[in-house]
Write a protein that holds these residues in place. Structure first.
Motif, PDB file in Angstrom:
ATOM      1  N   ASP A 184       3.498  -3.403   8.734  1.00 24.45           N
ATOM      2  CA  ASP A 184       3.387  -4.790   8.308  1.00 24.45           C
ATOM      3  C   ASP A 184       3.740  -5.735   9.454  1.00 24.45           C
ATOM      4  OD1 ASP A 184       6.144  -4.521   8.480  1.00 24.45           O
ATOM      5  OD2 ASP A 184       6.520  -4.850   6.341  1.00 24.45           O
ATOM      6  N   ARG A 185       3.719  -7.040   9.202  1.00 25.71           N
ATOM      7  CA  ARG A 185       3.968  -8.023  10.270  1.00 25.71           C
ATOM      8  C   ARG A 185       5.336  -7.847  10.923  1.00 25.71           C
ATOM      9  NH1 ARG A 185       4.135 -13.496   9.407  1.00 25.71           N
ATOM     10  NH2 ARG A 185       4.734 -13.184   7.247  1.00 25.71           N
ATOM     11  N   PRO A 186       6.424  -7.641  10.158  1.00 25.47           N
ATOM     12  CA  PRO A 186       7.717  -7.422  10.828  1.00 25.47           C
ATOM     13  C   PRO A 186       7.804  -6.094  11.566  1.00 25.47           C
ATOM     14  CG  PRO A 186       8.023  -8.201   8.573  1.00 25.47           C
ATOM     15  CD  PRO A 186       6.580  -7.836   8.710  1.00 25.47           C
ATOM     16  N   GLY A 187       6.945  -5.144  11.222  1.00 28.36           N
ATOM     17  CA  GLY A 187       6.933  -3.861  11.910  1.00 28.36           C
ATOM     18  C   GLY A 187       7.788  -2.791  11.277  1.00 28.36           C
ATOM     19  N   THR A 188       8.438  -3.100  10.166  1.00 19.37           N
ATOM     20  CA  THR A 188       9.326  -2.124   9.523  1.00 19.37           C
ATOM     21  C   THR A 188       8.723  -1.486   8.291  1.00 19.37           C
ATOM     22  OG1 THR A 188      10.385  -3.882   8.243  1.00 19.37           O
ATOM     23  CG2 THR A 188      11.389  -3.291  10.358  1.00 19.37           C
ATOM     24  N   GLY A 189       7.764  -2.156   7.674  1.00 22.46           N
ATOM     25  CA  GLY A 189       7.107  -1.640   6.475  1.00 22.46           C
ATOM     26  C   GLY A 189       5.747  -1.040   6.783  1.00 22.46           C
ATOM     27  N   THR A 190       5.035  -0.660   5.751  1.00 25.71           N
ATOM     28  CA  THR A 190       3.736  -0.003   5.893  1.00 25.71           C
ATOM     29  C   THR A 190       2.738  -0.642   4.939  1.00 25.71           C
ATOM     30  OG1 THR A 190       4.806   2.110   6.405  1.00 25.71           O
ATOM     31  CG2 THR A 190       2.503   2.202   5.727  1.00 25.71           C
ATOM     32  N   THR A 191       1.562  -0.988   5.457  1.00 28.88           N
ATOM     33  CA  THR A 191       0.513  -1.523   4.595  1.00 28.88           C
ATOM     34  C   THR A 191      -0.572  -0.500   4.303  1.00 28.88           C
ATOM     35  OG1 THR A 191      -0.730  -2.425   6.470  1.00 28.88           O
ATOM     36  CG2 THR A 191       0.902  -3.863   5.427  1.00 28.88           C
ATOM     37  N   LEU A 192      -0.786   0.445   5.227  1.00 23.38           N
ATOM     38  CA  LEU A 192      -1.815   1.470   5.085  1.00 23.38           C
ATOM     39  C   LEU A 192      -1.260   2.792   5.584  1.00 23.38           C
ATOM     40  CD1 LEU A 192      -4.903   2.355   4.708  1.00 23.38           C
ATOM     41  CD2 LEU A 192      -5.129   1.820   7.161  1.00 23.38           C
ATOM     42  N   LEU A 193      -1.489   3.844   4.819  1.00 19.26           N
ATOM     43  CA  LEU A 193      -1.135   5.204   5.232  1.00 19.26           C
ATOM     44  C   LEU A 193      -2.342   6.093   5.029  1.00 19.26           C
ATOM     45  CD1 LEU A 193       1.018   7.392   6.028  1.00 19.26           C
ATOM     46  CD2 LEU A 193       1.453   7.638   3.565  1.00 19.26           C
ATOM     47  N   LEU A 194      -2.674   6.886   6.040  1.00 20.73           N
ATOM     48  CA  LEU A 194      -3.797   7.816   5.961  1.00 20.73           C
ATOM     49  C   LEU A 194      -3.314   9.232   6.226  1.00 20.73           C
ATOM     50  CD1 LEU A 194      -6.347   5.782   8.114  1.00 20.73           C
ATOM     51  CD2 LEU A 194      -6.434   6.067   5.617  1.00 20.73           C
ATOM     52  N   ALA A 195      -3.713  10.159   5.372  1.00 13.80           N
ATOM     53  CA  ALA A 195      -3.430  11.567   5.619  1.00 13.80           C
ATOM     54  C   ALA A 195      -4.516  12.151   6.509  1.00 13.80           C
ATOM     55  CB  ALA A 195      -3.384  12.330   4.292  1.00 13.80           C
ATOM     56  N   ALA A 196      -4.209  13.252   7.163  1.00 10.60           N
ATOM     57  CA  ALA A 196      -5.247  13.997   7.879  1.00 10.60           C
ATOM     58  C   ALA A 196      -6.190  14.614   6.850  1.00 10.60           C
ATOM     59  CB  ALA A 196      -4.617  15.073   8.748  1.00 10.60           C
ATOM     60  N   PRO A 197      -7.450  14.849   7.208  1.00 12.26           N
ATOM     61  CA  PRO A 197      -8.401  15.407   6.250  1.00 12.26           C
ATOM     62  C   PRO A 197      -7.889  16.684   5.591  1.00 12.26           C
ATOM     63  CG  PRO A 197      -9.555  14.672   8.205  1.00 12.26           C
ATOM     64  CD  PRO A 197      -8.087  14.552   8.506  1.00 12.26           C
ATOM     65  N   GLY A 198      -7.972  16.713   4.274  1.00 10.60           N
ATOM     66  CA  GLY A 198      -7.568  17.884   3.517  1.00 10.60           C
ATOM     67  C   GLY A 198      -6.088  18.006   3.267  1.00 10.60           C
ATOM     68  N   GLU A 199      -5.287  17.117   3.860  1.00  3.84           N
ATOM     69  CA  GLU A 199      -3.835  17.195   3.736  1.00  3.84           C
ATOM     70  C   GLU A 199      -3.323  16.268   2.638  1.00  3.84           C
ATOM     71  OE1 GLU A 199      -1.815  19.293   5.412  1.00  3.84           O
ATOM     72  OE2 GLU A 199      -3.672  20.152   6.181  1.00  3.84           O
ATOM     73  N   PRO A 200      -2.153  16.588   2.051  1.00  3.94           N
ATOM     74  CA  PRO A 200      -1.570  15.689   1.050  1.00  3.94           C
ATOM     75  C   PRO A 200      -1.107  14.394   1.686  1.00  3.94           C
ATOM     76  CG  PRO A 200      -0.059  17.486   1.544  1.00  3.94           C
ATOM     77  CD  PRO A 200      -1.349  17.814   2.236  1.00  3.94           C
ATOM     78  N   LEU A 201      -0.958  13.357   0.870  1.00  7.61           N
ATOM     79  CA  LEU A 201      -0.612  12.031   1.386  1.00  7.61           C
ATOM     80  C   LEU A 201       0.832  11.962   1.874  1.00  7.61           C
ATOM     81  CD1 LEU A 201      -1.573   9.140   1.863  1.00  7.61           C
ATOM     82  CD2 LEU A 201      -0.890   8.607  -0.495  1.00  7.61           C
ATOM     83  N   ASN A 202       1.762  12.556   1.144  1.00  5.13           N
ATOM     84  CA  ASN A 202       3.182  12.570   1.514  1.00  5.13           C
ATOM     85  C   ASN A 202       3.694  11.157   1.815  1.00  5.13           C
ATOM     86  OD1 ASN A 202       5.734  13.529   2.152  1.00  5.13           O
ATOM     87  ND2 ASN A 202       5.176  14.173   4.220  1.00  5.13           N
ATOM     88  N   PRO A 203       3.612  10.235   0.839  1.00  8.75           N
ATOM     89  CA  PRO A 203       4.018   8.851   1.095  1.00  8.75           C
ATOM     90  C   PRO A 203       5.528   8.690   1.180  1.00  8.75           C
ATOM     91  CG  PRO A 203       3.472   9.131  -1.214  1.00  8.75           C
ATOM     92  CD  PRO A 203       3.138  10.437  -0.536  1.00  8.75           C
ATOM     93  N   ARG A 204       5.964   7.775   2.028  1.00  9.39           N
ATOM     94  CA  ARG A 204       7.383   7.475   2.200  1.00  9.39           C
ATOM     95  C   ARG A 204       7.592   5.956   2.191  1.00  9.39           C
ATOM     96  NH1 ARG A 204       7.609  11.938   1.000  1.00  9.39           N
ATOM     97  NH2 ARG A 204       8.638  13.713   1.998  1.00  9.39           N
ATOM     98  N   PHE A 205       6.980   5.287   1.221  1.00  5.75           N
ATOM     99  CA  PHE A 205       7.101   3.841   1.131  1.00  5.75           C
ATOM    100  C   PHE A 205       8.492   3.453   0.628  1.00  5.75           C
ATOM    101  CE2 PHE A 205       2.602   4.350   1.421  1.00  5.75           C
ATOM    102  CZ  PHE A 205       2.150   3.193   2.039  1.00  5.75           C
TER     103      PHE A 205
END
Length: 213
Positions: free
Chosen positions: A132-153
């Motif tokens: 994100d703009r401050p650099g500490t958060g996340t707006t988009l996360l992409l997994a590698a093809p075939g891999e689980p998302l494993n989000p850490r928001f």
């Protein structure tokens, strides 16, 4: 069906979402503002080159109705324990052995399809995220093809996603980095140019969308 990433967009019940924005509009219109942010986000996302499907995971009967005709899919799934659980649920419902799944925040009213496309292209099949703009958060996360998302928001998600092996992309893509948590954030988005739904809504309430230096 076109090739590309399949994105999950999570949204809380509208009355409970975006609590730090409460007061920007009359209280009985807060849910409509949250819905406008979502609509502009997913409308830009579904039109982006490199995006195949967009799935909104919600817990509010007003959301599926609002998304009719947009080309965006929606599932109303109650009882998931938080943002990361909602993202994991949506990603697993989309994931195939070779597909790329991703997570996109629901509060990007200035999002440009070209910026999202550029971030996906920059990721080039790697696990990646956009801060994100401050650099500490996340707006988009992409997994590698075939891999689980494993989000850490959550707080410090930028570092948390780096720790999972994600590379940072999108440093020069302002509309993808401009999530809206506060009225000041809404001002930053307005400087970039709001989408149709949020722009119409803010004009109707004459919101002073300006950035404090």
């Amino acid at each position: 069906m076109k090739r590309g990433a399949d994105l999950v967009v999570p949204i809380k019940r509208l009355d409970r979402a975006k609590s730090r924005l409460r007061g920007a509009v009359p209280d009985d219109q807060h849910a409509e503002l949250v819905l406008a942010l979502l609509l502009d986000t997913v409308t830009a996302a579904i039109s982006a080159d490199g995006v195949r499907r967009v799935l909104v995971v919600c817990e509010d009967e007003r959301v599926p109705a609002a998304l009719l005709g947009t080309g965006v899919e929606c599932v109303d799934e109650r009882g998931l324990p938080g943002l990361n659980a909602a993202l994991a649920f949506g990603a697993e419902s989309l994931r195939t052995p070779a597909s790329t799944v991703g997570a996109l925040q629901a509060d990007l009213p200035a999002l440009r399809s070209a910026d999202l496309s550029a971030a996906i292209a920059e990721a080039a099949g790697r696990r990646a995220y956009c801060a994100d703009r401050p650099g500490t958060g996340t707006t988009l996360l992409l997994a590698a093809p075939g891999e689980p998302l494993n989000p850490r928001f959550g707080p410090g998600s930028s570092d948390a996603h780096t720790a999972t092996g994600a590379v940072r992309v999108g440093a020069g893509l302002p509309s993808l980095r401009c999530d809206v948590d506060t009225e000041r954030d809404l001002g930053a988005a307005a400087e970039l140019g709001l989408g149709v739904a949020t722009g119409k809504f803010t004009r109707s309430f004459d919101l002073r969308c300006t950035i404090t230096p």
